[in-house]
Design an enzyme around this catalytic site. Structure first.
Site, PDB file in Angstrom:
ATOM      1  N   GLU A   6       3.372  14.050  11.880  1.00  0.00           N
ATOM      2  CA  GLU A   6       3.725  12.786  11.992  1.00  0.00           C
ATOM      3  C   GLU A   6       4.877  12.783  11.530  1.00  0.00           C
ATOM      4  OE1 GLU A   6       1.817   9.406  10.586  1.00  0.00           O
ATOM      5  OE2 GLU A   6       1.783   8.533  12.792  1.00  0.00           O
TER       6      GLU A   6
ATOM      7  N   LYS B 176      -2.155  -7.167   1.100  1.00  0.00           N
ATOM      8  CA  LYS B 176      -1.019  -6.456   0.511  1.00  0.00           C
ATOM      9  C   LYS B 176      -0.032  -5.898   1.326  1.00  0.00           C
ATOM     10  CE  LYS B 176       0.519  -2.544  -1.046  1.00  0.00           C
ATOM     11  NZ  LYS B 176       1.864  -2.413  -0.778  1.00  0.00           N
TER      12      LYS B 176
ATOM     13  N   GLY C 223      -2.074   2.831   7.865  1.00  0.00           N
ATOM     14  CA  GLY C 223      -0.897   3.492   7.067  1.00  0.00           C
ATOM     15  C   GLY C 223      -1.010   5.059   7.461  1.00  0.00           C
ATOM     16  N   SER C 224      -0.458   6.030   6.549  1.00  0.00           N
ATOM     17  CA  SER C 224      -0.656   7.150   6.780  1.00  0.00           C
ATOM     18  C   SER C 224      -2.035   7.804   6.580  1.00  0.00           C
ATOM     19  CB  SER C 224       0.338   7.914   5.853  1.00  0.00           C
ATOM     20  OG  SER C 224       0.107   7.650   4.367  1.00  0.00           O
ATOM     21  N   THR C 225      -2.433   8.991   7.198  1.00  0.00           N
ATOM     22  CA  THR C 225      -3.378   9.727   7.164  1.00  0.00           C
ATOM     23  C   THR C 225      -3.683  10.254   5.581  1.00  0.00           C
ATOM     24  OG1 THR C 225      -3.508  10.357   9.269  1.00  0.00           O
ATOM     25  CG2 THR C 225      -4.749  11.732   7.791  1.00  0.00           C
TER      26      THR C 225
ATOM     27  N   CYS D  58       2.633   4.270  15.452  1.00  0.00           N
ATOM     28  CA  CYS D  58       1.585   5.060  14.998  1.00  0.00           C
ATOM     29  C   CYS D  58       0.920   5.999  16.321  1.00  0.00           C
ATOM     30  CB  CYS D  58       0.234   4.399  14.255  1.00  0.00           C
ATOM     31  SG  CYS D  58      -0.362   2.990  15.193  1.00  0.00           S
TER      32      CYS D  58
ATOM     33  N   GLU E 201      -6.962   2.712  10.230  1.00  0.00           N
ATOM     34  CA  GLU E 201      -6.048   3.093  11.339  1.00  0.00           C
ATOM     35  C   GLU E 201      -4.902   3.976  10.797  1.00  0.00           C
ATOM     36  OE1 GLU E 201      -3.230   3.163  13.524  1.00  0.00           O
ATOM     37  OE2 GLU E 201      -2.901   1.051  13.661  1.00  0.00           O
TER      38      GLU E 201
ATOM     39  N   GLY F  78      -4.541   7.067   3.548  1.00  0.00           N
ATOM     40  CA  GLY F  78      -6.038   6.636   4.071  1.00  0.00           C
ATOM     41  C   GLY F  78      -7.031   7.548   3.603  1.00  0.00           C
TER      42      GLY F  78
HETATM   43  P1  NDP Z   1       1.595   4.552   3.549  1.00  0.00           P
HETATM   44  O1  NDP Z   1       0.423   5.046   4.031  1.00  0.00           O
HETATM   45  O2  NDP Z   1       2.215   5.197   1.986  1.00  0.00           O
HETATM   46  O3  NDP Z   1       1.897   2.967   3.211  1.00  0.00           O
HETATM   47  C1  NDP Z   1       0.938   2.087   3.867  1.00  0.00           C
HETATM   48  C2  NDP Z   1       0.360   1.102   2.833  1.00  0.00           C
HETATM   49  O4  NDP Z   1      -0.501   1.609   1.962  1.00  0.00           O
HETATM   50  C3  NDP Z   1       1.505   0.373   2.239  1.00  0.00           C
HETATM   51  O5  NDP Z   1       1.265  -0.816   2.119  1.00  0.00           O
HETATM   52  C4  NDP Z   1       1.486   1.254   0.931  1.00  0.00           C
HETATM   53  O6  NDP Z   1       2.047   0.539  -0.268  1.00  0.00           O
HETATM   54  C5  NDP Z   1       0.065   1.350   0.631  1.00  0.00           C
HETATM   55  N1  NDP Z   1      -0.309   2.410  -0.196  1.00  0.00           N
HETATM   56  C6  NDP Z   1       0.440   3.553  -0.350  1.00  0.00           C
HETATM   57  N2  NDP Z   1      -0.658   4.451  -1.501  1.00  0.00           N
HETATM   58  C7  NDP Z   1      -1.456   3.456  -1.841  1.00  0.00           C
HETATM   59  C8  NDP Z   1      -2.787   3.706  -2.447  1.00  0.00           C
HETATM   60  N3  NDP Z   1      -2.777   4.903  -3.383  1.00  0.00           N
HETATM   61  N4  NDP Z   1      -3.622   3.083  -2.517  1.00  0.00           N
HETATM   62  C9  NDP Z   1      -3.535   1.729  -1.849  1.00  0.00           C
HETATM   63  N5  NDP Z   1      -2.684   1.451  -1.019  1.00  0.00           N
HETATM   64  C10 NDP Z   1      -1.585   2.421  -1.113  1.00  0.00           C
HETATM   65  O7  NDP Z   1       2.794   4.723   4.360  1.00  0.00           O
HETATM   66  P2  NDP Z   1       4.429   5.076   3.899  1.00  0.00           P
HETATM   67  O8  NDP Z   1       5.163   3.791   3.855  1.00  0.00           O
HETATM   68  O9  NDP Z   1       4.833   5.745   2.709  1.00  0.00           O
HETATM   69  O10 NDP Z   1       5.004   6.051   5.127  1.00  0.00           O
HETATM   70  C11 NDP Z   1       4.703   7.438   4.963  1.00  0.00           C
HETATM   71  C12 NDP Z   1       4.386   8.007   6.423  1.00  0.00           C
HETATM   72  O11 NDP Z   1       3.118   7.544   6.600  1.00  0.00           O
HETATM   73  C13 NDP Z   1       5.328   7.708   7.594  1.00  0.00           C
HETATM   74  O12 NDP Z   1       6.252   8.508   7.632  1.00  0.00           O
HETATM   75  C14 NDP Z   1       4.462   7.958   8.660  1.00  0.00           C
HETATM   76  O13 NDP Z   1       4.212   9.239   8.959  1.00  0.00           O
HETATM   77  C15 NDP Z   1       3.181   7.167   8.007  1.00  0.00           C
HETATM   78  N6  NDP Z   1       2.726   6.007   8.421  1.00  0.00           N
HETATM   79  C16 NDP Z   1       1.807   5.599   9.537  1.00  0.00           C
HETATM   80  C17 NDP Z   1       1.662   4.285   9.989  1.00  0.00           C
HETATM   81  C18 NDP Z   1       0.884   4.031  11.007  1.00  0.00           C
HETATM   82  O14 NDP Z   1       0.806   2.948  11.432  1.00  0.00           O
HETATM   83  N7  NDP Z   1      -0.325   4.804  11.288  1.00  0.00           N
HETATM   84  C19 NDP Z   1       2.453   3.214   9.308  1.00  0.00           C
HETATM   85  C20 NDP Z   1       3.094   3.614   8.121  1.00  0.00           C
HETATM   86  C21 NDP Z   1       3.461   4.747   7.753  1.00  0.00           C
HETATM   87  P3  NDP Z   1       3.662   0.806  -0.426  1.00  0.00           P
HETATM   88  O15 NDP Z   1       4.333  -0.190   0.461  1.00  0.00           O
HETATM   89  O16 NDP Z   1       3.788   0.418  -1.900  1.00  0.00           O
HETATM   90  O17 NDP Z   1       3.923   2.376  -0.196  1.00  0.00           O
END
Ligand code: NDP
Length: 503
Positions: A407, A201, A254-256, A310, A276, A259
């Site tokens: 972050e 996804k 993605g975000s902590t 990240c 990660e 996660g």
């Molecule tokens: P998220 O962690 O929300 O998104 C990452 C992925 O997780 C997306 O595909 C998202 O879907 C999906 N996701 C969101 N909620 C759920 C859930 N409940 N169950 C399963 N999957 C889920 O990041 P955001 O896009 O909201 O960004 C917010 C903050 O996260 C940023 O400001 C940054 O601080 C951090 N971030 C960190 C990253 C990294 O590489 N460490 C990368 C991106 C963001 P959807 O696309 O619909 O949101």
């Protein structure tokens, strides 16, 4: 100096314009299938704020279909019986197709994510091609061990014992928007090398290169169901995937905060989980460092990809003796960065990925100001319908400020001065995160004494942000667990089986 106006986005090529109009469906079982729901997600060019495409919003029934296709491909399809060398050949074929379509993929990435096409081409998509090539090699190098045992069996009994590594099964892969296709490759490469099957996804903001990749996966000849790609929202499509009993492992970047949610949800079925997550990586500048390297290096550590990295070097710690010089140098570098749309060859930094991200980052800068930080440069958005934020440097910050602790994920550096060389590891480690760090010094003894004290998955010395498929990458503390790349990621996508044979 009058602010430089933001240029307008050039028109996309005919091939990319056609692709955006296609209204892609869901890629399930090797086919483009109609989604069960009529909902669609609007995809926007961050440089203009205008819609460029619409994609399907997969619901729980679509997740069921995709997991069933991945399950069938894992349990009984040709993939399950395929020789490692044939998996290797398919991965190579995919990497060749990526090379063939490199320019188009870079253009799609640029228009969808906001980064420049130039960087998308030489960094993201080139890395994707190389990543699949590196992982192709692992398909034929997965091995176990034999060992001697001291089992007390019946008199005269003998045992032959060994371990084997077997694919973990169906993997749900959920990825972010900052390096859309590169994150897909980091996830798909090891899964396919080890013989797993996948439901991927992409992020709702940046699904386009993953969808184009689905075309290339079909063209390369991967059997149906080995890779399934669902566009959709995190809270629905993503959450349904994580909870699905047919999934064996979840790999997430993605975000902590998300996660943590994923880890909790996956516990119900005891899925394997690798995370990660976020970071707040320190850049530590020692008084003896080579300033000609430090200034460009520290600027790049935070401003590369508009800070949406990240492991970005977000907290600068410079020794008292060099602090002013470093801050002034990085601020001057920030002012010289040309903002603009990704297809304009003059652009050096594109917009942030979304209006939401722009507002979040500006909100952090505002909170810094309120708490007493001094804005050395940047601090706002240029006049434009795009989601830009000017490269920003904040000083006079304290360790308890939100801008220092959280972050930001944008082009915002917080700079702190330190006095005592013995304190620096504790200052650098004063964060819930532990993804990356860099140390800048010419003194080998200083470097070797400091590196072991830093609680981070990667420590760079006199450089920052460099990654390689062979070099494990992942976090200490709340930056996650499990390592991507190298042998480490092969372990994450395999189960270890012990075999004990009475001979
Ligand atoms: P998220 O962690 O929300 O998104 C990452 C992925 O997780 C997306 O595909 C998202 O879907 C999906 N996701 C969101 N909620 C759920 C859930 N409940 N169950 C399963 N999957 C889920 O990041 P955001 O896009 O909201 O960004 C917010 C903050 O996260 C940023 O400001 C940054 O601080 C951090 N971030 C960190 C990253 C990294 O590489 N460490 C990368 C991106 C963001 P959807 O696309 O619909 O949101």
């Amino acid at each position: 100096m009058a602010p430089r106006p933001i240029a307008s986005q050039p028109e996309p090529s005919a091939a990319v314009a056609r692709f955006f109009k296609r209204q892609p469906k869901l890629f399930i079982g090797g086919d483009w299938v109609e989604p069960k729901s009529n909902e669609r997600i609007s995809v926007v060019d961050p440089a203009t704020g205008r819609e460029i495409a619409q994609v399907a919003d997969a619901n729980a029934a679509d997740v069921d279909r995709a997991v069933a296709a991945a399950r069938a491909a894992f349990d009984k399809g040709p993939w399950a019986e395929m020789l490692p060398v044939d998996r290797e050949a398919l991965l190579w074929k995919l990497s060749d197709l990526i090379e063939k379509n490199l320019d188009e993929l870079a253009e799609i990435e640029s228009l969808n994510n906001g980064k420049t096409k130039f960087i998308a081409k030489i960094v993201d998509i080139t890395e994707v091609r190389n990543y699949f090539r590196y992982m192709a090699g692992w398909a034929t190098k997965i091995e176990g061990t034999t060992f001697q045992t001291s089992i007390h069996g019946p008199p005269g009994a003998k045992f032959h014992t060994y371990t084997a590594r077997e694919p973990v099964g169906v993997v749900a892969q959920i990825i972010p928007w900052n390096f859309p296709l590169a994150m897909a490759a980091w996830k798909l490469g090891p899964a396919l090398a080890t013989g797993c099957t996948v439901v991927l996804k992409p992020a709702e903001q940046t699904p386009m290169t993953a969808l184009r990749l689905a075309d290339l996966i079909a063209e390369a000849g991967f059997p149906p169901g080995v890779v399934n790609i669902l566009t959709g929202l995190g809270e629905t499509t993503g959450a349904a995937l994580v909870a699905h009993p047919g999934v064996d492992k979840v790999a997430f970047t993605g975000s902590t905060s998300v996660g943590k949610l994923i880890n909790k949800s996956a516990t119900d079925t005891l899925k394997r989980v690798s995370l990660e997550l976020g970071g707040k990586s320190p850049v530590i500048v020692m008084p003896d460092a080579d300033m000609s390297q430090v200034i460009g290096g520290a600027a790049n550590a935070i401003f590369f990809n508009a800070g949406q990295v990240c492991c970005a070097g977000t907290r600068l710690f410079a020794h008292r003796k060099v602090f002013d010089q470093v801050v002034e140098g990085v601020s001057t570098a920030a002012q010289s960065i040309k903002l603009g749309p990704g297809l304009d060859p003059q652009t050096q930094m594109g917009p942030l990925v979304s209006r939401e991200q722009q507002e979040r980052v500006l909100g952090y800068i505002e909170s810094g100001r309120r708490e007493g930080a001094k804005v050395m440069t940047g601090g706002d958005a240029p006049a434009s319908p795009g989601f830009y934020v000017k490269p920003t440097v904040l000083t006079s910050v304290r360790p308890d400020m939100k801008v220092v602790r959280e972050e930001i994920f944008g082009p915002v550096l917080v700079a702190q001065r330190f006095e005592d060389l013995d304190d620096i590891a504790a200052l650098a480690n004063d964060t819930p995160f532990g993804l990356g760090a860099s140390v800048w010094s010419k003194d080998i003894s200083t470097v070797h004494r400091l590196v072991p004290k830093i609680r981070a998955g990667t420590v760079w010395v006199n450089c920052h942000n460099f990654v390689d498929p062979a070099m494990p990458f992942g976090g200490f503390k709340q930056s996650g667990f499990g390592r991507e790349h190298g042998r480490a990621v092969i372990d994450l996508y395999t189960e270890l089986k012990s075999v004990c044979i009475a001979v």
